[in-house]
Enzyme design. Structure first.
Site, short mmCIF file in Angstrom:
data_model
loop_
_atom_site.label_atom_id
_atom_site.label_comp_id
_atom_site.label_asym_id
_atom_site.label_seq_id
_atom_site.Cartn_x
_atom_site.Cartn_y
_atom_site.Cartn_z
N LYS A 130 0.85 -1.19 0.00
CA LYS A 130 0.00 0.00 0.00
C LYS A 130 0.88 1.23 0.00
O LYS A 130 2.01 1.12 0.46
CB LYS A 130 -0.96 0.03 1.20
CG LYS A 130 -0.35 -0.28 2.56
CD LYS A 130 0.78 0.53 3.09
CE LYS A 130 0.67 1.99 3.28
NZ LYS A 130 1.95 2.61 3.81
N TYR A 132 -4.44 4.36 6.22
CA TYR A 132 -4.94 3.42 7.23
C TYR A 132 -6.24 3.93 7.84
O TYR A 132 -7.17 3.17 8.08
CB TYR A 132 -3.90 3.22 8.34
CG TYR A 132 -2.73 2.36 7.94
CD1 TYR A 132 -2.87 0.98 7.82
CD2 TYR A 132 -1.48 2.91 7.69
CE1 TYR A 132 -1.79 0.18 7.45
CE2 TYR A 132 -0.41 2.13 7.33
CZ TYR A 132 -0.56 0.77 7.21
OH TYR A 132 0.50 -0.02 6.84
P1 NAD Z 1 12.45 1.46 2.05
O1 NAD Z 1 12.96 2.78 1.61
O2 NAD Z 1 12.97 0.92 3.33
O3 NAD Z 1 12.71 0.37 0.93
C1 NAD Z 1 12.49 0.64 -0.44
C2 NAD Z 1 13.29 -0.31 -1.31
O4 NAD Z 1 13.13 0.08 -2.67
C3 NAD Z 1 14.80 -0.27 -1.01
O5 NAD Z 1 15.29 -1.58 -1.04
C4 NAD Z 1 15.37 0.54 -2.16
O6 NAD Z 1 16.69 0.18 -2.50
C5 NAD Z 1 14.40 0.15 -3.29
N1 NAD Z 1 14.37 1.14 -4.37
C6 NAD Z 1 14.42 0.86 -5.68
N2 NAD Z 1 14.39 1.95 -6.41
C7 NAD Z 1 14.36 2.99 -5.57
C8 NAD Z 1 14.32 4.39 -5.73
N3 NAD Z 1 14.29 4.98 -6.95
N4 NAD Z 1 14.30 5.16 -4.63
C9 NAD Z 1 14.27 4.62 -3.40
N5 NAD Z 1 14.30 3.28 -3.17
C10 NAD Z 1 14.34 2.47 -4.25
O7 NAD Z 1 10.86 1.56 2.08
P2 NAD Z 1 9.86 0.63 2.87
O8 NAD Z 1 9.54 1.25 4.17
O9 NAD Z 1 10.34 -0.77 2.85
O10 NAD Z 1 8.53 0.79 1.97
C11 NAD Z 1 8.37 0.10 0.75
C12 NAD Z 1 6.87 -0.01 0.44
O11 NAD Z 1 6.22 -0.69 1.50
C13 NAD Z 1 6.17 1.34 0.33
O12 NAD Z 1 5.19 1.28 -0.66
C14 NAD Z 1 5.49 1.53 1.68
O13 NAD Z 1 4.32 2.32 1.63
C15 NAD Z 1 5.16 0.10 2.03
N6 NAD Z 1 5.13 -0.12 3.49
C16 NAD Z 1 4.08 -0.83 3.99
C17 NAD Z 1 4.02 -1.09 5.34
C18 NAD Z 1 2.92 -1.94 5.89
O14 NAD Z 1 2.74 -2.01 7.10
N7 NAD Z 1 2.16 -2.62 5.04
C19 NAD Z 1 5.01 -0.61 6.20
C20 NAD Z 1 6.09 0.09 5.65
C21 NAD Z 1 6.13 0.33 4.28
#
Ligand code: NAD
Length: 380
Positions: free
Chosen positions: A146, A231
């Site tokens: 999401k 949420y």
């Molecule tokens: P994060 O920044 O920790 O991870 C993102 C990943 O994408 C990294 O591995 C990064 O290297 C990669 N990536 C590839 N291309 C990129 C770019 N151009 N710029 C930045 N990163 C790039 O983020 P996250 O917190 O893991 O979030 C990822 C997704 O998960 C988002 O859509 C977020 O909304 C969702 N999320 C959901 C929940 C949940 O509870 N369901 C919780 C946190 C995040």
């Protein structure tokens, strides 16, 4: 017993309180509370579908990959990452074959890998649509994090690609798969507290590093509303079982704060549902970590606080002058959600949160931004 509310508090256990709405998790809860369960030898897992995780960031490393150990129907078999060293380390840790590590360029060749059944997109929001569509073109099923995408048009592209490929598309609304939120839905929709009059829902945390993608409009699609206000919005919809027909909203960002040059800090929004229920919601990248909702009926109220954390959810129900604290089984949200998706693929069922569910939220989010910018009520 006195409480923070200064009223009578009782603590009700799972078995005495909770009704039929949790049939699936009842089994786990009953086993946990049954001492004899300790003597039972669990059945070996049946067939598990193979999952590819796309994007090895914070959520994947800290929540999703560890969750596979609790899955009955899902196993990690492939990674897609721009960082080969990180991917190799994680492959060793989680028993993923090094030949199943892909990067963003050769991702499409995953079509030739029969070990991969389902792709889980865990990338910045702006990348969900592209990697989902490419996943479907590779013939796989897709679970997208999401918010589903940055715009309703992108959500529609994802839905169309799923239909064209005849594959399942699910949006990772993990709260809809765990017992506390499911029980809140059951109670609210069964009108056990009388018809719902109003819902209050808030979600926020103080944003950190201004250079991260969440502060970049192109990658995040927006600020606190897209990330966590979703949420509060999703809860308002799933607690009422209705779609809002009008929205009002206001936004504010601290002037000069480098974190909010491109994305908004605070949003408040109100939703009017067809039955007359009103929902008052907020999201913030400024206020202290919190995530809760209250459902106010004519005969009582239900509160979930926290409502969306990965663990430690708490529920109270107040009727008359008594507040019951409700205990329910604790499950891993990600394991439950992934096993639901695997089950839907194995049984050819539609997921509880299909692409259409993500699209509905994005349409309302778009209307909330429009209402905040225009200062006018937007009709949906
Ligand atoms: P994060 O920044 O920790 O991870 C993102 C990943 O994408 C990294 O591995 C990064 O290297 C990669 N990536 C590839 N291309 C990129 C770019 N151009 N710029 C930045 N990163 C790039 O983020 P996250 O917190 O893991 O979030 C990822 C997704 O998960 C988002 O859509 C977020 O909304 C969702 N999320 C959901 C929940 C949940 O509870 N369901 C919780 C946190 C995040």
């Amino acid at each position: 017993m006195s409480t923070r509310f200064g009223k009578d508090l009782t603590r009700r256990g799972f078995i005495s309180k909770v009704g039929q709405g949790l049939a699936a998790v009842n089994v786990a809860g009953t086993l946990l509370s049954d001492a004899r369960a300790q003597l039972r030898v669990p059945e070996p897992p049946g067939k598990k579908l193979g999952w590819a995780i796309v994007g090895l960031g914070s959520l994947s490393i800290n929540q999703i990959l560890p969750a596979f150990s609790k899955c009955e129907k899902s196993k990690a078999v492939a990674f897609v990452s721009g960082h080969p060293d990180k991917a190799k380390k994680l492959a060793l840790r989680y028993g993923v074959n090094a030949k199943n590590i892909y990067n963003y360029e050769n991702y499409d060749t995953i079509r030739d890998n029969p070990e991969v059944d389902i792709i889980y997109i865990v990338l910045p929001n702006a990348m969900h649509a592209e990697y989902t569509v490419r996943g479907f073109q590779a013939g796989k099923h897709v679970l997208s994090e999401k918010p589903m995408a940055n715009t309703p048009a992108e959500c529609q592209q994802m839905i169309d690609a799923a239909n064209k490929a005849d594959r399942k598309l699910m949006v990772a609304y993990r709260c809809q798969y765990e017992p506390y939120n499911r029980e809140a839905i059951r109670i609210a929709r069964a009108k056990e507290l009388g018809p719902t009059q109003m819902i209050l829902a808030d979600a926020g945390f103080p944003m950190g590093d201004p250079t991260q993608w969440r502060c970049n409009r192109k990658l995040a699609g927006g600020g606190s509303l897209m990330d966590i206000g979703i949420y509060a919005l999703n809860a308002s919809r799933f607690l009422t079982g209705e779609e809002p027909k009008e929205v009002n909203a206001m936004m504010y960002s601290t002037p000069g704060d480098p974190r909010f040059k491109e994305v908004e800090e605070h949003v408040t929004f109100q939703l009017r549902f067809p039955s007359g229920i009103l929902s008052n919601c907020s999201s913030s990248y400024g206020y202290f970590h919190q995530s809760h909702y209250r459902v106010m009926g004519t005969e009582g109220r239900l509160e979930l606080d926290p409502a969306t954390w990965y663990s430690g959810l708490r529920m109270w129900i107040e009727r008359g002058n008594v507040i019951d604290s409700i205990d329910l089984p604790v499950v891993d949200h990600f394991a439950t959600e992934m096993d639901h998706m695997s089950d839907c693929v194995m049984q050819n069922k539609t997921p509880l949160t299909p692409g259409e569910e993500g699209l509905r939220d994005l349409k309302i989010i778009t209307a909330i931004y429009e209402a905040a910018q225009s200062g006018k009520t937007v009709t949906l």
